[in-house]
Scaffold this active site. Structure first.
Site, short mmCIF file in Angstrom:
data_model
loop_
_atom_site.label_atom_id
_atom_site.label_comp_id
_atom_site.label_asym_id
_atom_site.label_seq_id
_atom_site.Cartn_x
_atom_site.Cartn_y
_atom_site.Cartn_z
N LYS A 1 -8.33 -11.48 1.53
CA LYS A 1 -7.93 -10.02 1.43
C LYS A 1 -8.80 -8.96 0.84
CE LYS A 1 -3.52 -7.48 1.58
NZ LYS A 1 -2.10 -7.81 1.35
N SER B 1 0.64 -6.50 4.66
CA SER B 1 -0.55 -5.92 4.82
C SER B 1 -1.78 -7.05 4.97
CB SER B 1 -0.79 -5.17 3.64
OG SER B 1 -0.58 -5.77 2.20
N SER C 1 4.10 -8.75 2.16
CA SER C 1 2.77 -8.77 2.99
C SER C 1 2.15 -10.11 3.18
CB SER C 1 1.79 -7.77 2.06
OG SER C 1 2.17 -6.65 2.12
#
Length: 496
Positions: free
Chosen positions: A93, A168, A192
């Site tokens: 990420k 996210s 997330s």
């Protein structure tokens, strides 16, 4: 597990090597059925196709990945390759630093930023022989539960690209769901890892706060006392293997726990003797009927595995979102950009600027009072775990909604906060610092995945893996693939 229409037939699995689990990849290497270069080439092809449909990749690292795969291929032929993840592709990420690779974190303010050091988790992955293929999408600083940002635009769901991937860590979950490699690294400040994993139909684990170090990454840039780093995978075994690699003590992270190396058993077995508390709404949450129905079926599965399931919960304050989470989370988000001016933030989303503004309006007293209430939340879980071994809930109150929205403002006829109210089961667990996982447990009437959340006491990841492995054996979710993963041109070398 069945799809939303009740069908039990499994669609065919993708043929590309990137769709294999990490365990299957390493077994293939031992049999000399394929090489790391074969796996990486197929994974890159899948990433490119998925990115066209879902917008999951921020920064490709394909040439570096091919070079690393070639090196490992030579070492394997010479019998010299080592490492628990040698030759396994992994995505990272974009909140997590990879040295020499841009780290935008979804923010226009970081357009020129390139870190010169790996985050601790990346160092651990590299030491274990993992091959990093790309950085995946996130919203700006991980502030919301979708992966849309001014840097990358809208990230979509491989089960239906008109729907959000969640966030996210949305690019991470979408990539794993679509067969773009078996492991992704995500972060989780208010859900997330778990929200996108639930929306995309994969397994996601938020470890105990401090078990996986966050430095020197963004340390993190926001959600400072809330954010965890963990794996997103298609199988329980792959998540356990990844956590064994990335869990470590690191002095650079003040929250890092000085625990020794851990090993996890993911062999499926009976759950006799396990006391499971279950709550469909935590006493205050609005939940969609499809999610409630899937949750009820999941409880029946756990019961059939031998667990003792009782309806129980921590008895949290119904005002926990407004009185506890927001004063802490929004203040920490604002503190992360305390030195930034209105001009600096001009390229950010209006919703992000609103969160920053709200965080700046809370006083120090507000933050400390919320911290006291946070302590009460933790104590509620302490008392709960005197009665049960784990708590299970739905992961999210809804399934994936239309792409491009920050959230939904109504759940089953009840008004909710559009930013965080539709995910009432995730962020209380961050406030307590507990380990929690989401695993697929069904589909809604539109064929979108639904997740089951398993929450255990601090550092009791072994019990999460035990329950998840039993559920996985009883309801083998990894046999379900989104139609996007069955695309043509996604590789197709023999699996040996």
């Amino acid at each position: 597990m069945t799809d939303g229409s009740g069908r039990t037939a499994f669609p065919p699995a993708p043929t590309g090597l990137g769709a294999l689990s990490a365990s299957e990849i390493m077994a293939g290497y031992r049999r000399k059925a394929f090489t790391p270069r074969d796996v990486v080439d197929d994974t890159i092809a899948a990433l490119q196709a998925t990115n066209e449909a879902c917008n999951a990749v921020v920064t490709p690292m394909y040439e570096q990945a091919r070079a690393e795969a070639d090196r490992l291929t030579r070492e394997m032929r010479a019998g010299e390759a080592k490492g628990a993840l040698a030759g396994v592709p992994v995505t990272v990420k974009d909140l997590v630093f990879v040295a020499g690779v841009p780290a935008y974190a979804g923010s226009p303010m970081n357009k020129d930023f390139v870190p010169d050091a790996d985050a601790a988790v990346v160092s651990s992955l590299k030491a274990a022989g993992a091959i990093i293929t790309c950085k995946t999408t996130t919203c700006e600083s991980g502030y919301k539960l979708t992966a849309d940002s001014p840097v990358t635009g809208t990230t979509r769901n491989p089960w239906n690209p008109s729907r959000t991937s969640g966030g996210s860590s949305g690019g991470a979950a979408a990539g794993v769901a679509a067969g773009c490699g078996p492991i992704a690294i995500g972060t989780d400040g208010v859900g997330s890892i778990r929200v996108p994993s639930s929306f995309c139909g994969v397994f996601g684990l938020k470890p105990t706060f401090g078990l996986v170090p966050r430095s020197p990454g963004f340390s993190p840039p926001s959600w400072a006392s809330l954010a965890h780093t963990g794996p997103i995978t298609r199988t329980v075994a792959d998540a356990a293997l990844t956590l064994e690699v990335i869990a470590a003590y690191d002095l650079r992270d003040a929250a890092s726990l000085p625990v020794s190396a851990r090993r996890f058993d993911t062999n499926a077995g009976r759950l006799d003797g396990i006391r499971i508390g279950a709550s469909a709404d935590l006493g205050y949450a609005a939940v969609s009927p499809d999610v409630c129905a899937a949750f009820g079926k999941a409880l029946a599965t756990l019961d059939s595995c031998g667990a003792q399931v009782t309806m129980d919960g921590p008895g949290l304050d119904p005002g926990i979102l407004e009185h506890t989470l927001k004063p802490i989370a929004f203040t920490e988000q604002a503190a992360a950009v305390a030195s930034k001016s209105a001009t600096d933030l001009a390229g950010s989303e209006a919703d992000y600027r609103n969160v920053i503004g709200a965080g700046r309006r809370y006083s120090g007293t507000d933050y400390i009072e919320a911290s006291y209430r946070r302590g009460q939340t933790r104590n509620a879980f302490v008392k709960l775990f005197e009665r049960v071994d784990v708590l299970v809930t739905p992961t999210v109150a809804v399934t994936a909604f239309e792409a491009g929205q920050i959230g939904v403002d109504t759940v089953d006829g009840s008004k909710v906060d559009p930013h965080l109210g539709w995910s009432p089961f995730t962020w209380p667990i961050n406030l307590a610092g507990l380990p929690a996982a989401t695993l697929p447990c069904g589909f809604d009437r539109d064929g979108m995945p639904i997740g089951l959340q398993i929450i255990a006491p601090w550092l009791d990841e072994p019990t999460i893996f035990r329950i998840a492995a039993a559920f996985e054996a009883a309801q083998p979710w990894a046999k379900f693939w989104p139609q996007l993963a069955l695309r043509e041109g996604s590789g197709g070398r023999a699996k040996g």
